[in-house]
Scaffold this motif. Structure first.
Motif, PDB file in Angstrom:
ATOM      1  N   LEU A 536       0.831  -1.205   0.000  1.00 36.53           N
ATOM      2  CA  LEU A 536       0.000   0.000   0.000  1.00 36.53           C
ATOM      3  C   LEU A 536       0.865   1.255   0.000  1.00 36.53           C
ATOM      4  CD1 LEU A 536      -2.714  -1.062   2.621  1.00 36.53           C
ATOM      5  CD2 LEU A 536      -2.976  -0.972   0.137  1.00 36.53           C
ATOM      6  N   ARG A 537       1.967   1.190   0.717  1.00 37.45           N
ATOM      7  CA  ARG A 537       2.863   2.343   0.768  1.00 37.45           C
ATOM      8  C   ARG A 537       3.509   2.591  -0.599  1.00 37.45           C
ATOM      9  NH1 ARG A 537       7.421   3.307   5.429  1.00 37.45           N
ATOM     10  NH2 ARG A 537       8.491   1.579   4.417  1.00 37.45           N
ATOM     11  N   ALA A 538       3.824   1.508  -1.307  1.00 35.76           N
ATOM     12  CA  ALA A 538       4.407   1.643  -2.650  1.00 35.76           C
ATOM     13  C   ALA A 538       3.415   2.300  -3.606  1.00 35.76           C
ATOM     14  CB  ALA A 538       4.832   0.276  -3.168  1.00 35.76           C
ATOM     15  N   LEU A 539       2.131   1.904  -3.518  1.00 38.39           N
ATOM     16  CA  LEU A 539       1.103   2.524  -4.362  1.00 38.39           C
ATOM     17  C   LEU A 539       0.958   4.000  -4.001  1.00 38.39           C
ATOM     18  CD1 LEU A 539      -1.240   2.577  -6.353  1.00 38.39           C
ATOM     19  CD2 LEU A 539      -2.727   1.677  -4.522  1.00 38.39           C
ATOM     20  N   ARG A 540       0.934   4.299  -2.719  1.00 39.94           N
ATOM     21  CA  ARG A 540       0.821   5.692  -2.276  1.00 39.94           C
ATOM     22  C   ARG A 540       1.977   6.528  -2.816  1.00 39.94           C
ATOM     23  NH1 ARG A 540       1.390   7.066   4.064  1.00 39.94           N
ATOM     24  NH2 ARG A 540       3.476   6.298   3.587  1.00 39.94           N
ATOM     25  N   TYR A 541       3.180   5.958  -2.770  1.00 39.09           N
ATOM     26  CA  TYR A 541       4.359   6.674  -3.258  1.00 39.09           C
ATOM     27  C   TYR A 541       4.252   6.932  -4.760  1.00 39.09           C
ATOM     28  CZ  TYR A 541       9.262   7.784  -4.117  1.00 39.09           C
ATOM     29  OH  TYR A 541      10.423   8.428  -4.490  1.00 39.09           O
ATOM     30  N   GLU A 542       3.787   5.935  -5.498  1.00 43.26           N
ATOM     31  CA  GLU A 542       3.628   6.076  -6.951  1.00 43.26           C
ATOM     32  C   GLU A 542       2.625   7.183  -7.289  1.00 43.26           C
ATOM     33  OE1 GLU A 542       1.783   3.433 -10.640  1.00 43.26           O
ATOM     34  OE2 GLU A 542       2.540   2.410  -8.855  1.00 43.26           O
ATOM     35  N   ILE A 554      -1.816  11.870   0.226  1.00 44.34           N
ATOM     36  CA  ILE A 554      -2.728  10.850  -0.313  1.00 44.34           C
ATOM     37  C   ILE A 554      -3.471  10.179   0.847  1.00 44.34           C
ATOM     38  CG2 ILE A 554      -2.916   8.789  -1.768  1.00 44.34           C
ATOM     39  CD1 ILE A 554      -1.784  11.204  -3.271  1.00 44.34           C
ATOM     40  N   PHE A 555      -2.726   9.468   1.700  1.00 39.10           N
ATOM     41  CA  PHE A 555      -3.265   8.854   2.917  1.00 39.10           C
ATOM     42  C   PHE A 555      -2.160   8.821   3.964  1.00 39.10           C
ATOM     43  CE2 PHE A 555      -6.267   6.398   0.024  1.00 39.10           C
ATOM     44  CZ  PHE A 555      -7.399   7.084   0.427  1.00 39.10           C
ATOM     45  N   SER A 556      -2.521   8.911   5.235  1.00 37.11           N
ATOM     46  CA  SER A 556      -1.532   8.808   6.312  1.00 37.11           C
ATOM     47  C   SER A 556      -1.163   7.346   6.541  1.00 37.11           C
ATOM     48  CB  SER A 556      -2.099   9.397   7.607  1.00 37.11           C
ATOM     49  OG  SER A 556      -3.137   8.559   8.112  1.00 37.11           O
ATOM     50  N   ASP A 557      -0.061   7.125   7.274  1.00 35.63           N
ATOM     51  CA  ASP A 557       0.316   5.759   7.646  1.00 35.63           C
ATOM     52  C   ASP A 557      -0.791   5.087   8.446  1.00 35.63           C
ATOM     53  OD1 ASP A 557       2.719   6.041   6.403  1.00 35.63           O
ATOM     54  OD2 ASP A 557       3.958   5.649   8.170  1.00 35.63           O
ATOM     55  N   GLN A 558      -1.415   5.870   9.325  1.00 37.08           N
ATOM     56  CA  GLN A 558      -2.480   5.313  10.155  1.00 37.08           C
ATOM     57  C   GLN A 558      -3.622   4.783   9.287  1.00 37.08           C
ATOM     58  OE1 GLN A 558      -4.798   8.007  12.633  1.00 37.08           O
ATOM     59  NE2 GLN A 558      -4.682   6.567  14.334  1.00 37.08           N
ATOM     60  N   THR A 559      -3.964   5.514   8.240  1.00 33.85           N
ATOM     61  CA  THR A 559      -5.017   5.061   7.324  1.00 33.85           C
ATOM     62  C   THR A 559      -4.616   3.763   6.640  1.00 33.85           C
ATOM     63  OG1 THR A 559      -5.795   7.319   6.952  1.00 33.85           O
ATOM     64  CG2 THR A 559      -6.384   5.693   5.293  1.00 33.85           C
ATOM     65  N   GLU A 576     -15.393   3.575   5.912  1.00 34.43           N
ATOM     66  CA  GLU A 576     -15.378   3.337   7.351  1.00 34.43           C
ATOM     67  C   GLU A 576     -13.980   3.510   7.942  1.00 34.43           C
ATOM     68  OE1 GLU A 576     -17.016  -0.517   7.986  1.00 34.43           O
ATOM     69  OE2 GLU A 576     -18.898  -0.080   6.941  1.00 34.43           O
ATOM     70  N   ILE A 577     -12.987   3.669   7.078  1.00 36.93           N
ATOM     71  CA  ILE A 577     -11.604   3.825   7.527  1.00 36.93           C
ATOM     72  C   ILE A 577     -11.298   5.299   7.737  1.00 36.93           C
ATOM     73  CG2 ILE A 577      -9.186   3.552   6.835  1.00 36.93           C
ATOM     74  CD1 ILE A 577     -10.047   0.993   5.393  1.00 36.93           C
ATOM     75  N   LYS A 578     -10.733   5.641   8.882  1.00 38.57           N
ATOM     76  CA  LYS A 578     -10.416   7.025   9.186  1.00 38.57           C
ATOM     77  C   LYS A 578      -9.447   7.590   8.149  1.00 38.57           C
ATOM     78  CE  LYS A 578     -11.066   6.665  14.195  1.00 38.57           C
ATOM     79  NZ  LYS A 578     -10.411   6.713  15.513  1.00 38.57           N
ATOM     80  N   GLY A 579      -9.785   8.747   7.639  1.00 38.80           N
ATOM     81  CA  GLY A 579      -8.932   9.398   6.658  1.00 38.80           C
ATOM     82  C   GLY A 579      -9.368   9.191   5.226  1.00 38.80           C
ATOM     83  N   VAL A 580     -10.388   8.347   5.012  1.00 37.53           N
ATOM     84  CA  VAL A 580     -10.913   8.118   3.666  1.00 37.53           C
ATOM     85  C   VAL A 580     -12.262   8.827   3.554  1.00 37.53           C
ATOM     86  CG1 VAL A 580     -11.603   6.438   1.920  1.00 37.53           C
ATOM     87  CG2 VAL A 580      -9.771   5.874   3.540  1.00 37.53           C
ATOM     88  N   GLY A 581     -12.256   9.993   2.938  1.00 41.61           N
ATOM     89  CA  GLY A 581     -13.496  10.733   2.704  1.00 41.61           C
ATOM     90  C   GLY A 581     -14.025  10.453   1.310  1.00 41.61           C
ATOM     91  N   GLN A 582     -15.151  11.041   0.991  1.00 50.26           N
ATOM     92  CA  GLN A 582     -15.768  10.795  -0.309  1.00 50.26           C
ATOM     93  C   GLN A 582     -14.877  11.251  -1.456  1.00 50.26           C
ATOM     94  OE1 GLN A 582     -19.505  12.827   0.078  1.00 50.26           O
ATOM     95  NE2 GLN A 582     -20.280  11.434   1.648  1.00 50.26           N
ATOM     96  N   GLN A 583     -14.208  12.387  -1.280  1.00 51.00           N
ATOM     97  CA  GLN A 583     -13.340  12.902  -2.337  1.00 51.00           C
ATOM     98  C   GLN A 583     -12.188  11.950  -2.613  1.00 51.00           C
ATOM     99  OE1 GLN A 583     -13.766  15.800  -4.097  1.00 51.00           O
ATOM    100  NE2 GLN A 583     -15.674  16.274  -3.050  1.00 51.00           N
TER     101      GLN A 583
END
Length: 608
Positions: A536-542, A554-559, A576-583
């Motif tokens: 997931l971290r690799a995708l976030r970095y990309e 993009i997303f925090s580590d906690q997310t 339902e995951i903290k940090g994931v809003g509709q946008q």
């Protein structure tokens, strides 16, 4: 003035603060204090918000900004912080911009035009910008509904980071024609500093919201008696996959530590005010974008740095105040996950800070504050009470022992040092409470130092009564007794030792004094992240590289950790995951869900 204040009644009630929180930020509940602060702002009440680093201060003005008519002006101290905040807001679908010295006049003109046309909800500026007559003239044509003052402790000359440009805000903000509501925000403010801020910004005492200074996810440690370079190298190697900041008091020390880490193959860079602007910018961005695991810096780095996944802060040298230390240490664990704040202490650290104070251009009144702050730091490193509780008490609050700091987890037996304490206190009294720790220690150790001989201190009954103990070890004992309340220095600028009432009782044999002996501490490495987390971290970095924003935008580590534990298999479950809003769900949800699905579909044997 009344005309503009009435506009608060005109705001749309089609959306509530709760709606904004869920839609743009992906959270279902406000953190402590946030809702109260937001309600006060929406009611047009000037407010002071004192919240710990990572406590969600920025949300306290960003949510009202989306509900109030007009523009929210955010006064921010650093260019890098402005860009990070604006990048994050835009990524969440919020219209924001900034104006600073890095832009051309044409870029500035376009931003002001967008603000005038109602295309921006938030505009970030430096405090110096408000001192420019041309900018203030343009500001009068805008409806500024809210002025948010970030790092508000800079307003007070009693604070650790006083800035003249901030002081001017108290006279400049009332000149804005729309008479905006003011919110001042800080993570570090003693009672005295808070009162000063409120007086300068016309905040009623009842509108101060203090949510507490405790950081439950942060483990504080003080380490003495170790080779600092060896400790840092060993610790960083053990935490190679974690982001960390190492603070040094001088540029030379920062350069030395950075070179040591680079030689050992660690992805590290250096940041201090003496570097060229392009080098500083590159090193900071490499750290924010996770291209570096470690940055070694002076206090020129970090105020407002919004990197959420810093797992450790190491101070190679003690800073000049407890406020500065707590602010810098608080940059670890902003995402709520566990983190460490480690202070590697040696007595000469405070000599460096006193030298800084002596050579500063501060007036005598401000120097008095600086010396007082230095002594508070000395007391912190020498206390054997809970470290986090000590800090929270310093800021005027109380808490139970944290249970995680190096003092709370220290299970060594205490040693009775009552007799040794009586020797030290007796020596201070026989020297008529006119001298400092160094000379007292030399007398007790039986030193033949020039000043001891010149003052005929060899004639004292207490001369040499601790000859079997080194003078520097006696100085450490004196620091411990000062931190514990047996000794005091009424004037930190001229640090002569005085015996307190508590110390006098010990001299009379009323009570005992105990201390735990010094110990070499081992560093504790964080556990290795899971395979899924790394994917997931690799995708976030990309994604971050493609968009030119730091990964945590993009997303925090906690997310990401919550995605690993909850393993959602539908887009709706991602909400339902903290940090994931509709946008963000619309922008990134499917890509992260694909990674989760591919991981989930693996054969059980592959997961071992």
């Amino acid at each position: 003035m009344l005309k503009f204040k009435m506009k608060f009644l005109e705001r749309s009630f089609s959306l509530t603060p709760q709606d904004i929180l869920e839609k743009y930020y992906g959270y279902t509940e406000f953190r402590p204090g946030q809702k109260q602060i937001i309600d006060q702002i929406l009611a047009g009440q000037n407010t002071l918000a004192i919240m710990p680093t990572g406590g969600g201060k920025s949300l306290c003005y960003q949510v009202p900004a989306l509900l109030l008519p007009g523009l929210t002006l955010v006064v921010s101290p650093l260019i890098s912080l402005m860009k990070d905040q604006v990048d994050s807001l835009r990524d969440s679908g919020i219209h924001a911009g900034f104006i600073n010295s890095s832009q051309s006049w044409e870029e500035t003109r376009q931003i002001l035009a967008a603000a005038a046309n109602g295309e921006l909800k938030l505009l970030y500026i430096a405090p110096e910008r408000l001192e420019q007559p041309g900018f203030m003239e343009r500001l009068q044509h805008l409806h500024v509904a809210l002025a948010a003052i970030d790092e508000a402790h800079c307003i007070s000359q009693w604070g650790h980071d006083f800035r003249k440009s901030y002081l001017a805000l108290s006279s400049i903000l009332p000149q804005i024609q729309s008479q905006p509501t003011i919110i001042a925000l800080t993570a570090t403010a003693t009672t005295e500093v808070a009162q000063d801020i409120m007086a300068r910004l016309d905040v009623p005492p009842e509108n101060e919201v203090k949510t507490g200074f405790a950081r439950p996810n942060l483990a504080f440690k003080v380490v003495k008696g170790q080779n600092k370079n060896n400790f840092i190298l060993k610790y960083v190697k053990a935490n190679r996959n974690s982001a960390g900041i190492i603070y040094a008091a001088t540029r030379k020390k920062a350069e030395q530590i950075g070179a040591m880490l680079q030689k050992a193959g660690i992805k590290a860079a250096v940041y201090h005010a003496g570097l060229p602007e392009d080098v500083k910018k590159k090193n900071q961005e490499d750290f924010l974008f996770d291209r570096l695991s470690v940055i070694v810096a002076t206090n020129a780095f970090g105020m407002g740095i919004d990197k959420s996944n810093v797992r450790y802060i190491i101070h190679a040298q003690a800073p000049g105040s407890l406020e500065a230390y707590y602010q810098e240490a608080g940059r670890a664990g902003r995402d709520g996950s566990n983190a460490e704040a480690i202070l590697l202490y040696a007595a000469q650290d405070m000599q460096i800070q006193r030298l800084f104070a002596e050579n500063s251009d501060a007036d005598e009144k401000h120097k008095e504050v600086i010396y007082h702050n230095i002594q508070s730091m000395v007391n912190y490193v020498n206390t054997q009470t809970c470290l986090q509780k000590f800090i929270v008490n310093y800021f005027g609050q109380d808490m139970e022992d944290c249970g995680t700091c190096s003092n709370c987890t220290d299970d060594r037996q205490e040693t009775d040092i009552t007799v040794t304490t009586q020797k030290i206190l007796s020596c201070v009294m026989r020297m008529h409470q006119r001298y400092g720790r160094k000379l007292v220690a030399q007398v007790l150790a039986g030193s033949k130092a020039k000043r001891v001989l010149e003052l005929n201190l060899t004639e004292l009954p207490t001369y040499g009564i601790m000859h079997d103990t080194k003078a520097n070890q006696i100085e450490e004992l004196i620091d411990y007794l000062t931190a514990s309340g047996y000794l005091t220095m009424p004037d930190p600028q001229y640090p002569t030792l005085h015996v307190t009432q508590l110390g006098a009782d010990i001299l009379r044999g009323q009570g005992t004094v105990t201390r735990k002996v010094a110990i070499i501490q081992n560093n504790s490495a964080n556990p290795e992240d899971s395979e899924l987390f790394e994917r997931l971290r690799a995708l976030r970095y990309e994604l971050a590289e493609k968009q030119g924003v730091p990964p945590y935008v993009i997303f925090s580590d906690q997310t990401l950790h919550e995605m690993c534990s909850q393993l959602p298999d539908e887009l709706e479950q991602m909400l339902e995951i903290k940090g994931v809003g509709q946008q963000k769900l619309a922008k990134y949800g499917q890509q992260f869900l694909t990674v989760l699905d591919s991981y989930r579909d693996k054969e059980p044997s592959d997961l071992v």
